[in-house]
Structure formats: structure tokens, C-alpha cells
Design a protein around this motif. Structure first.
Motif, PDB file in Angstrom:
ATOM      1  N   CYS A 239      -9.748  20.212 -15.221  1.00  0.00           N
ATOM      2  CA  CYS A 239      -8.876  19.742 -14.138  1.00  0.00           C
ATOM      3  C   CYS A 239      -7.717  20.731 -13.981  1.00  0.00           C
ATOM      4  O   CYS A 239      -7.166  21.206 -14.968  1.00  0.00           O
ATOM      5  CB  CYS A 239      -8.349  18.348 -14.482  1.00  0.00           C
ATOM      6  SG  CYS A 239      -6.978  17.784 -13.464  1.00  0.00           S
ATOM      7  N   CYS A 242      -4.488  18.828 -15.688  1.00  0.00           N
ATOM      8  CA  CYS A 242      -4.365  18.375 -17.077  1.00  0.00           C
ATOM      9  C   CYS A 242      -5.332  19.082 -18.028  1.00  0.00           C
ATOM     10  O   CYS A 242      -5.368  18.764 -19.215  1.00  0.00           O
ATOM     11  CB  CYS A 242      -4.552  16.868 -17.158  1.00  0.00           C
ATOM     12  SG  CYS A 242      -6.220  16.334 -16.759  1.00  0.00           S
ATOM     13  N   CYS A 252     -11.323  14.013 -11.876  1.00  0.00           N
ATOM     14  CA  CYS A 252     -10.515  13.756 -13.070  1.00  0.00           C
ATOM     15  C   CYS A 252     -10.014  12.319 -12.986  1.00  0.00           C
ATOM     16  O   CYS A 252      -9.518  11.898 -11.949  1.00  0.00           O
ATOM     17  CB  CYS A 252      -9.332  14.717 -13.140  1.00  0.00           C
ATOM     18  SG  CYS A 252      -8.110  14.243 -14.378  1.00  0.00           S
ATOM     19  N   HIS A 255      -6.240  12.712 -12.126  1.00  0.00           N
ATOM     20  CA  HIS A 255      -5.766  13.521 -11.001  1.00  0.00           C
ATOM     21  C   HIS A 255      -6.738  13.603  -9.832  1.00  0.00           C
ATOM     22  O   HIS A 255      -6.521  14.367  -8.895  1.00  0.00           O
ATOM     23  CB  HIS A 255      -5.405  14.924 -11.492  1.00  0.00           C
ATOM     24  CG  HIS A 255      -4.363  14.892 -12.566  1.00  0.00           C
ATOM     25  ND1 HIS A 255      -4.660  15.106 -13.886  1.00  0.00           N
ATOM     26  CD2 HIS A 255      -3.040  14.609 -12.506  1.00  0.00           C
ATOM     27  CE1 HIS A 255      -3.550  14.974 -14.603  1.00  0.00           C
ATOM     28  NE2 HIS A 255      -2.561  14.675 -13.798  1.00  0.00           N
TER      29      HIS A 255
HETATM   30 ZN   LIG Z   1      -6.505  15.826 -14.645  1.00  0.00          ZN
END
Ligand SMILES: [Zn+2]
Ligand SMILES: [Zn+2]
Ligand SMILES: [Zn+2]
Length: 506
Positions: A239, A242, A252, A255
Motif C-alpha cells: 500500500c 502503510c 488495503c 487505505h
Molecule cells: Zn494501507
């Protein structure tokens, strides 16, 4: 509702030391308590006096409530970090400043969305924010349940804006510094158990602000990739926010869907004389390791196995930076340097018995004289000193061969039998009996003397380490011993080894 004043009463603590306006508090009353009903008083202050400038935060010694008028100098967006098991909370990180000093400001839900709209140069009055000391004279502010933020306009806002320097210096701990910057940092010398302990700390109560730690006498026991599908891969698609590996759906959990980025990293199992610990090593450090140990093609599946072979039986020093993560929820640990402990230029650091290293942990790889190790009745390798016996992972032995080895292939056993005569570099005795050698390395002639010195010193230090009782379980709380350890720092310069503990100048 009535307004009352209390004398001789006590606020009931709720584990907090900060009291807000507009929030419920519990009072303890007793016979001596006097309660007086007061008249409505419109002039009673409900605002804190303003902190004149951001730089004045330096005068504060502990966490406190603060009000300030500041300009936004770096805008932010809403993220949703995990703050506990399965719990996320919206957060917007900004940078705010007055004059030439600025600091990081964390605005949590419900302020996150409002502050994500703020643009650079806008001026806000922030009330009831928590000023958080981060150690080393660094500070940040963070919103709490009763914090408010009001956009300022007119002359007052203009004067804050016009006084803002073009190169604002940050009073906050920085994240994402380059490896080159980290390599210049002062560090504390510790052990893998210290590191293991620190990374378990509860960030809110016992966390340490940004520190750098060096751990000597570390061997690499294993390396594996982080990709879920392929443990040989040095990278995976993660991601963009993160770094978590994205599934095929490119979604994700935190996210949402994004294109992802290639993330280099590996899990490395380290062992020092006292402990074993597996930690993540990311791109810059992994690349530097591949370069130093002759692994050319990082993307090839042979990269990690080749790196492991090159690192085996090599004593390393690792350096890591650690601190409280950006969202303040846990400790981060960033191993940024893994390099040979000793070379012909000197030692980076060598294993020293730390009186505060009393943690119970997985057995490590121990520098020990040929006379001190044996097998116990369970077949475990042990080091014995007087009546003390200590189970170890394995022994690190430095010896000098005194004739040509004779090799013999054994019929039913994986491995070869090598017969040689060798001399232990700690006690100078000839090695007796049979040893099962897991890994070995030939030390270059030019480095032989310094290796012998560091081995001798470390073997003596381990005997000292054995004599203190190891009793402390790893916990989430700080210990004063580790606190003290963190206070002594030195510069990253290789040291010459002058004398061993018994004064022998080899
Ligand atoms: Zn993420
Ligand atoms: Zn020996
Ligand atoms: Zn001996």
C-alpha cells in the motif's frame, strides 16, 4: 445549575493529571470541605493565556494543555491509523509555526476533517491542545476531546502570517530521515534484549522518544522475505500509505484501493550473546547490506540466500533508531545499519556485559573459551562457569589452525569430518575432542589480531554476564536501568582495541 466554589476538597484522579473546562470531574469531599454558592460571573476566564510563540514551548517540562495562535506551514490530509486491536481513528497531521519555529500538530477525530481543509498560510487559534514533550528538547501538539480550532482573520492573522520565516525550523521529532542522516547520530550501546524490551513498551505511558541504539556481537541466523507468497522475494507490492502487502484486489483494509509501490524488506533473525530477535530490515539498509556483502542482483531469488551465506559466522554491529510512532500508538523500530563488527580499521563496538540486561530471553550465540562449553544431559549446548550453567544457542569460537586439515566424507551423515589441530585464541590451549561446526569463516591475516583481542574480551564479558541472575520478564513498562543506559551516548567512530579485561595487550 449553580456555580459553586470548593475549599478543602480533592479532585478524584481518573488516571489523568489534566483537567479541562466543560468536562465532568469527581470531587472528594469531607467534613472540612467548604462549599460556597457563587454569583454568575461573566468575567470568569474560560480561556488559557496564549503561548506567545511556538518556540516558547521549549520552556515547558511536562505534557500540558496549551492555547496558541499559529499559521499552518505544512498542510495535511485525513488518515485513519489503527490505534488498538481492530480500532481505527481519523487523524490529520499538519505542521504549524510562528516566526521561524514550527512543530507537528496531530488533529484527531472530530477535528481531523476540519483541519485537513486548512491550507498553508491560514492562521488558527488552537485551544486546549496537549503539548507533548518528545524528549531531546522536541515537542509536538495533539488534539484532545475538548480541543478547539478557530480560523483567524484580519490584522492579527496577517501579522502572524507576515512574521513567518521562509525556512521554518521544526521543534518536533522527524520521521523518515535518510539513512545517511541516521548514520551520523549519537547512539547508546545496548543488546538485543534491550531492543526487544523497548519495542514492547506501551507508547502512551512508557515510550521513549527518538533514540539510536547500537548492538554489537550480533550474528545473523536467518533471513526471509516478507512477501506472503514467496519467502525468497526481497520485495512485494505494498500500500502506498502503510506499506502493507496488497492482495490481488489492490485493496488495503485501511487505505482502500491504490496502485501500490514496490517495498523492499526482509525479516532477519539476529542473535547476540544474550538473546535472539527477529526484526524487519527495510529498503535502504537491505540495499546497503547487499552491496557490502557482494550480492549484486537484489531482485533475483538467490539474493537472500546468498546474503545469508555471506553473513554467516560474521560478527556484526547493528544500529537501530526507535521511538514512538507518528500516531503515538506504539513503538517503532528501524534497523538502519548492519555491518561487520570488526575490520582492520578497528571495532565499531564490542559486546560488553550490561548490568541492566537481566531479561529472560531466547538463548543466544555466545563468545566462549574452548574450556567453558559442553553438552548437558538434554543434548543442549551449555556454557559452564563454576557451578553456573547457561543454555546457549551455540558458541562463537575463534581459533588458529596449526596444521593442514584432513577431510573425510562420512557414510551416513550429512556433512564432512574435518580433522585439524587448532588453538583457542582465548586460552591458547589446543582444542580437544570433536566439535560440530555449524558455520565457519577464515579471518583475513590483517584482521587476525584485532579479532583475537575482541574475542578474548567478549568471552570474559560473557562470564561476567553469566554471574548475574537473569530474572526479569519482558514487560510493557519502562525500567530505570534501561533509562540510565539510554543516557550514555557516543559517536559512530570505529574504536581501537587496546587492552583485554585482564590487561593483556595481545
Ligand atoms: Zn494501507
Ligand atoms: Zn579456550
Ligand atoms: Zn586453555
Amino acid at each position: 445549575d449553580k456555580i459553586v466554589s470548593f475549599t478543602n476538597s480533592r479532585l478524584q484522579g481518573k488516571g489523568r493529571t489534566l483537567v479541562y473546562f466543560d468536562s465532568d470531574v469527581k470531587m472528594c469531599l469531607d467534613v472540612a470541605t467548604k462549599m460556597t454558592v457563587c454569583e454568575e460571573d461573566a468575567s470568569y476566564p474560560t480561556e488559557l493565556p496564549l503561548l506567545p510563540e511556538v518556540k516558547d514551548a521549549a520552556a515547558v517540562s511536562g505534557a500540558c494543555m496549551i492555547s496558541m495562535v499559529v499559521a499552518v506551514n505544512v498542510a495535511g490530509e485525513v488518515t485513519e491509523p489503527t490505534i488498538g486491536p481492530g480500532v481505527t481513528k481519523k487523524l490529520c497531521n499538519l505542521k504549524v509555526a510562528t516566526g521561524n519555529e514550527g512543530m507537528s500538530a496531530a488533529f484527531w477525530e472530530p477535528m481531523a476533517s476540519q483541519m485537513a481543509q486548512a491550507s498553508v498560510g491560514e492562521v488558527f487559534r488552537l485551544d486546549w491542545m496537549t503539548l507533548v514533550p518528545e524528549g531531546n528538547g522536541m515537542f509536538k501538539i495533539s488534539s484532545a476531546a475538548h480541543s478547539t480550532s478557530r480560523l483567524q482573520t484580519g490584522d492579527a492573522a496577517d501579522s502572524v502570517r507576515s512574521a513567518l520565516a521562509t525556512d521554518v525550523e521544526s521543534m518536533s521529532a522527524t520521521y523518515g530521515r535518510s539513512r545517511a542522516e541516521k548514520l551520523k547520530e549519537l547512539f547508546t550501546q545496548g543488546s538485543l534484549s534491550t531492543l526487544d524490551h523497548i519495542q514492547r513498551l506501551n507508547a502512551q505511558e512508557g515510550g521513549y522518544a527518538a533514540k539510536c541504539i547500537m548492538i554489537p556481537a550480533v550474528f545473523v541466523k536467518d533471513i526471509r522475505g516478507m512477501s506472503v507468497e514467496n519467502s525468497l522475494a526481497t520485495s512485494y507490492l505494498g500500500c502506498t500509505q502503510c506499506k502493507k502487502q496488497l492482495p490481488d484486489s489492490m485493496h488495503c483494509e485501511t487505505h482502500g484501493v491504490n496502485n501500490g509501490k514496490k517495498v523492499y524488506g526482509a525479516q532477519i533473525l539476529f542473535a547476540d550473546p544474550c538473546h535472539k530477535l527477529e526484526v524487519a530490515v527495510w529498503e535502504d539498509c537491505l540495499k546497503a547490506m547487499c552491496q557490502e556483502f557482494g550480492v549484486d542482483d537484489m531482485d533475483d531469488e538467490s539474493a537472500l540466500p546468498n546474503l545469508l551465506v555471506a553473513l554467516r559466522a560474521q560478527e556484526m554491529c547493528i544500529r537501530a533508531s526507535l521511538g514512538i510512532n507518528k500516531s503515538g500508538t506504539s513503538m517503532y523500530l528501524d534497523v538502519f545499519d548492519v555491518r561487520p563488527q570488526v575490520n582492520d580499521a578497528g571495532a565499531q563496538a564490542i559486546f560488553k556485559h550490561l548490568p541492566n540486561d537481566t531479561f529472560v530471553g531466547a538463548p543466544g550465540i555466545v563468545p566462549a573459551c574452548c574450556k567453558l562449553f559442553a553438552s548437558n544431559s538434554l543434548g543442549q549446548t551449555v556454557v559452564t562457569v563454576d557451578a553456573l550453567e547457561h543454555v546457549v544457542d551455540s558458541i562463537h569460537l575463534v581459533c588458529k589452525t596449526t596444521d593442514k586439515p584432513k577431510m573425510e566424507v562420512l557414510p551416513d551423515i550429512d556433512g564432512i569430518n574435518v580433522k585439524l589441530t587448532a588453538q583457542c585464541m582465548k586460552c591458547n590451549c589446543r582444542l580437544n575432542g570433536a566439535l560440530q561446526v555449524a558455520h565457519r569463516r577464515i579471518i583475513p591475516e590483517a584482521e587476525a589480531q584485532i579479532f583475537a583481542k575482541s574475542y578474548k574480551y567478549q568471552a570474559e564479558q560473557f562470564v561476567m554476564h553469566m554471574k548475574i541472575p537473569r530474572s526479569q520478564e519482558m514487560s510493557k513498562e519502562r525500567t530505570t536501568d534501561i533509562e540510565e543506559l539510554c543516557l550514555s551516548q557516543r559517536t559512530p567512530k570505529r574504536l581501537k582495541i587496546a587492552h583485554t579485561l585482564d590487561g593483556d595487550a595481545l
